[in-house]
Every structure is written in C-alpha cells, then in structure tokens.
Design an enzyme around this catalytic site. Sequence first.
Site, PDB file in Angstrom:
ATOM      1  N   ARG A   5       0.850  -1.206   0.000  1.00  0.00           N
ATOM      2  CA  ARG A   5       0.000   0.000   0.000  1.00  0.00           C
ATOM      3  C   ARG A   5       0.882   1.250   0.000  1.00  0.00           C
ATOM      4  O   ARG A   5       2.085   1.169   0.234  1.00  0.00           O
ATOM      5  CB  ARG A   5      -0.852   0.052   1.280  1.00  0.00           C
ATOM      6  CG  ARG A   5      -1.880  -1.019   1.376  1.00  0.00           C
ATOM      7  CD  ARG A   5      -2.807  -0.800   2.563  1.00  0.00           C
ATOM      8  NE  ARG A   5      -2.233  -1.286   3.812  1.00  0.00           N
ATOM      9  CZ  ARG A   5      -2.064  -0.556   4.904  1.00  0.00           C
ATOM     10  NH1 ARG A   5      -2.409   0.719   4.906  1.00  0.00           N
ATOM     11  NH2 ARG A   5      -1.560  -1.082   5.998  1.00  0.00           N
ATOM     12  N   ARG A  32       2.075  -7.658   5.652  1.00  0.00           N
ATOM     13  CA  ARG A  32       1.549  -8.736   6.498  1.00  0.00           C
ATOM     14  C   ARG A  32       0.367  -9.449   5.870  1.00  0.00           C
ATOM     15  O   ARG A  32       0.085 -10.594   6.192  1.00  0.00           O
ATOM     16  CB  ARG A  32       1.113  -8.172   7.860  1.00  0.00           C
ATOM     17  CG  ARG A  32       2.247  -7.735   8.738  1.00  0.00           C
ATOM     18  CD  ARG A  32       1.760  -6.884   9.870  1.00  0.00           C
ATOM     19  NE  ARG A  32       1.096  -5.666   9.381  1.00  0.00           N
ATOM     20  CZ  ARG A  32       0.623  -4.703  10.139  1.00  0.00           C
ATOM     21  NH1 ARG A  32       0.719  -4.798  11.451  1.00  0.00           N
ATOM     22  NH2 ARG A  32       0.057  -3.635   9.609  1.00  0.00           N
ATOM     23  N   TYR A  87       6.967   7.217  17.519  1.00  0.00           N
ATOM     24  CA  TYR A  87       7.146   7.174  16.054  1.00  0.00           C
ATOM     25  C   TYR A  87       8.387   7.991  15.666  1.00  0.00           C
ATOM     26  O   TYR A  87       9.243   7.532  14.906  1.00  0.00           O
ATOM     27  CB  TYR A  87       5.892   7.740  15.390  1.00  0.00           C
ATOM     28  CG  TYR A  87       5.949   7.804  13.884  1.00  0.00           C
ATOM     29  CD1 TYR A  87       5.672   6.676  13.111  1.00  0.00           C
ATOM     30  CD2 TYR A  87       6.281   8.994  13.227  1.00  0.00           C
ATOM     31  CE1 TYR A  87       5.720   6.727  11.726  1.00  0.00           C
ATOM     32  CE2 TYR A  87       6.333   9.054  11.849  1.00  0.00           C
ATOM     33  CZ  TYR A  87       6.052   7.923  11.100  1.00  0.00           C
ATOM     34  OH  TYR A  87       6.111   7.986   9.727  1.00  0.00           O
TER      35      TYR A  87
HETATM   36  N1  NAP Z   1       2.214   8.993   4.867  1.00  0.00           N
HETATM   37  C1  NAP Z   1       3.025   9.887   5.410  1.00  0.00           C
HETATM   38  O1  NAP Z   1       2.669  11.056   5.588  1.00  0.00           O
HETATM   39  C2  NAP Z   1       4.421   9.503   5.807  1.00  0.00           C
HETATM   40  C3  NAP Z   1       5.298  10.526   6.165  1.00  0.00           C
HETATM   41  C4  NAP Z   1       6.599  10.210   6.538  1.00  0.00           C
HETATM   42  C5  NAP Z   1       7.014   8.904   6.548  1.00  0.00           C
HETATM   43  N2  NAP Z   1       6.135   7.915   6.218  1.00  0.00           N
HETATM   44  C6  NAP Z   1       6.640   6.559   6.263  1.00  0.00           C
HETATM   45  O2  NAP Z   1       6.538   5.978   4.987  1.00  0.00           O
HETATM   46  C7  NAP Z   1       6.337   4.577   5.106  1.00  0.00           C
HETATM   47  C8  NAP Z   1       5.102   4.181   4.324  1.00  0.00           C
HETATM   48  O3  NAP Z   1       3.995   4.867   4.892  1.00  0.00           O
HETATM   49  P1  NAP Z   1       2.569   4.938   4.188  1.00  0.00           P
HETATM   50  O4  NAP Z   1       2.039   6.279   4.455  1.00  0.00           O
HETATM   51  O5  NAP Z   1       2.673   4.414   2.815  1.00  0.00           O
HETATM   52  O6  NAP Z   1       1.772   3.931   5.133  1.00  0.00           O
HETATM   53  P2  NAP Z   1       0.542   2.964   4.824  1.00  0.00           P
HETATM   54  O7  NAP Z   1      -0.203   3.391   3.624  1.00  0.00           O
HETATM   55  O8  NAP Z   1      -0.160   2.830   6.141  1.00  0.00           O
HETATM   56  O9  NAP Z   1       1.280   1.580   4.474  1.00  0.00           O
HETATM   57  C9  NAP Z   1       2.070   0.951   5.440  1.00  0.00           C
HETATM   58  C10 NAP Z   1       2.692  -0.272   4.819  1.00  0.00           C
HETATM   59  O10 NAP Z   1       3.503  -0.942   5.796  1.00  0.00           O
HETATM   60  C11 NAP Z   1       3.094  -2.303   5.896  1.00  0.00           C
HETATM   61  N3  NAP Z   1       3.327  -2.766   7.270  1.00  0.00           N
HETATM   62  C12 NAP Z   1       2.959  -2.162   8.418  1.00  0.00           C
HETATM   63  N4  NAP Z   1       3.371  -2.888   9.466  1.00  0.00           N
HETATM   64  C13 NAP Z   1       4.042  -3.959   8.969  1.00  0.00           C
HETATM   65  C14 NAP Z   1       4.701  -5.073   9.556  1.00  0.00           C
HETATM   66  N5  NAP Z   1       4.803  -5.217  10.879  1.00  0.00           N
HETATM   67  N6  NAP Z   1       5.268  -5.990   8.734  1.00  0.00           N
HETATM   68  C15 NAP Z   1       5.186  -5.868   7.384  1.00  0.00           C
HETATM   69  N7  NAP Z   1       4.578  -4.823   6.767  1.00  0.00           N
HETATM   70  C16 NAP Z   1       4.008  -3.894   7.558  1.00  0.00           C
HETATM   71  C17 NAP Z   1       1.613  -2.264   5.513  1.00  0.00           C
HETATM   72  O11 NAP Z   1       1.122  -3.504   5.081  1.00  0.00           O
HETATM   73  P3  NAP Z   1       0.157  -4.423   5.995  1.00  0.00           P
HETATM   74  O12 NAP Z   1      -0.629  -3.502   6.889  1.00  0.00           O
HETATM   75  O13 NAP Z   1      -0.682  -5.194   5.041  1.00  0.00           O
HETATM   76  O14 NAP Z   1       1.117  -5.281   6.755  1.00  0.00           O
HETATM   77  C18 NAP Z   1       1.656  -1.288   4.355  1.00  0.00           C
HETATM   78  O15 NAP Z   1       2.123  -1.923   3.187  1.00  0.00           O
HETATM   79  C19 NAP Z   1       6.218   4.293   6.605  1.00  0.00           C
HETATM   80  O16 NAP Z   1       7.453   3.844   7.081  1.00  0.00           O
HETATM   81  C20 NAP Z   1       5.872   5.635   7.181  1.00  0.00           C
HETATM   82  O17 NAP Z   1       6.277   5.746   8.515  1.00  0.00           O
HETATM   83  C21 NAP Z   1       4.852   8.175   5.846  1.00  0.00           C
END
Ligand code: NAP
Length: 245
Positions: free
Chosen positions: A16, A38, A156
Amino acid sequence: MQSLVGKHCFITGGSRGIGLAIARLFAAQGADCTLIGRDEHTLLSAVNSLHRQERSPQQHYTAAFDVSTKNGWEKLISDSKLQTCDVLVNAAGVSQNSFLFNTSTSDVNQIIATNLTGTIWSCKYFIPKMMKQRKGCIINVASLLATHGGRGASVYAASKAGVVGLTRSLAWEVGRFGIRANVLVPGYIQTDMTKDMDQKSELSALIPLGRLGLVEEVANAALFLAQNSYAHNCVLNIDGGLSAT
Ligand SMILES: NC(=O)c1ccc[n+]([C@@H]2O[C@H](COP(=O)([O-])OP(=O)(O)OC[C@H]3O[C@@H](n4cnc5c(N)ncnc54)[C@H](OP(=O)(O)O)[C@@H]3O)[C@@H](O)[C@H]2O)c1
C-alpha cells in the site's frame, strides 16, 4: 544512471501507500519486485497492479510476514527464487496518535519493532547478499518527525530518528563493498496513514507548497536514489518545504 531493467527490488510496505508507489515506478522501469507486507490478500492485489513488460522475463513476487519477526526474514532470505537483491526499500511502518503517557506498552513495542527493528533486520539480512554481489542499494524511509518531532508522535519520531542513524552508520560500513545506503525523509503524504488526520487544511497552510505530498512524488525520489550511482548517505527531504518552517 543505473538502469533498473532486470534488477530485483525488495520493498517492505509494498502492499500500500508509499511502498506500493515505489514498486509501481520501479516495475515500470523494468525491475522485478518482491512486495512485503503482512496481509497476503492486499499483497496479491498490489502485485497484480505492477507493470510487466511484454515479452520480457519480468517477474514479481509477494512475501507475507511481519517485518519485526526474525524468523520471517530468515524464511525469506532462504527462498531460492529470491537470491539476488539489487535494491532494498524499507517502507513498512506504523504511526502513532497519542501522547506518550497515554501510549500502551504494546503500541510502543509495535512501533519500535516495525519501524526500527524491522528495518534493522531487513538491512542485516540483505547486506551479506549485497556484499557477495559487491553491489546493492538500500533506501530506508524515515520521516520529517525524526528531526522535527511531532505532538502525539514521540515513539514514532524516536523510531524514525533511529532509522536515520542506522542508515548513516550503514553508509560508513557498507560503501566499501559497493553498497549505497540512503534515507528518504517524507513530510506529510496522502496515504492510509494520514487519511484520518484532523485539521488537514490547517496543516496544508503550514506547508510552503500548500498541500500534502503524493506517493508518486516520494516514489520519484526513491527512483533517483536507486539510479544515481554516486548517491550515498543522502538524507533526502521530500516535504513540500515543511522542513524550512
Ligand atoms: N504517509 C506519510 O505522511 C508519511 C510521512 C513520513 C514517513 N512515512 C513513512 O513511509 C512509510 C510508508 O507509509 P505509508 O504512508 O505508505 O503507510 P501505509 O499506507 O499505512 O502503508 C504501510 C505499509 O507498511 C506495511 N506494514 C505495516 N506494518 C508492517 C509489519 N509489521 N510488517 C510488514 N509490513 C508492515 C503495511 O502492510 P500491511 O498492513 O498489510 O502489513 C503497508 O504496506 C512508513 O514507514 C511511514 O512511517 C509516511
């Protein structure tokens, strides 16, 4: 610029959001991608959305496991189909929305285990493969909160500060083996992680570019890091200018 054609890229959090956008862009450039998350069902629909070039041997894979578990990594690393790793993207992450005094022990453990320990395991298991290949590229995904902090995001922010420290230390350790290590530092990006955030319009007003970022914009920064052979120890902000405020 290094081509991604025929390269094998592993992307945690590839089911995602930011991870999937990176996988889509890398696949469109000709890479084989292994998506890690997961949930098998989400992974399958994600992998089916990846580009496959016609008449090419391009293949994509999924691996469903929790990145914080050592045995999940051991199983993946022993899979004979997945022996080469050219680019490793660690984007799996979970967020927090509670003051520290109100955050449960299990939430603290899950945030650190997923965001920081999961990234450490991933690098620890893939670096020996990359050392044998004498090449490889690691792209870890941190957050602007690592350096700026955030209300309701103490654990976080600590986990992501750890990811920045990890990546910079790895840059020292692995460069001599032809392995590059870089970290992306996104601000606020439109994904599931931010969809329920309150006061988005007030937040947008604080961002110099006046809006949240798009996953494709982060993916584009990841592609730069994957392809630029002199990019090493980059701490690359992609935040619409929020870090300047
Ligand atoms: N969105 C933002 O504003 C933002 C800003 C700064 C940094 N980030 C970072 O960017 C990265 C991606 O974020 P996103 O916004 O794309 O988040 P997201 O849409 O919530 O996606 C999170 C992803 O991580 C996977 N995941 C979560 N826990 C996991 C685990 N224990 N084992 C394996 N996979 C796991 C989820 O898959 P499943 O749930 O199916 O396991 C999903 O694919 C993260 O590290 C986040 O901290 C995001």
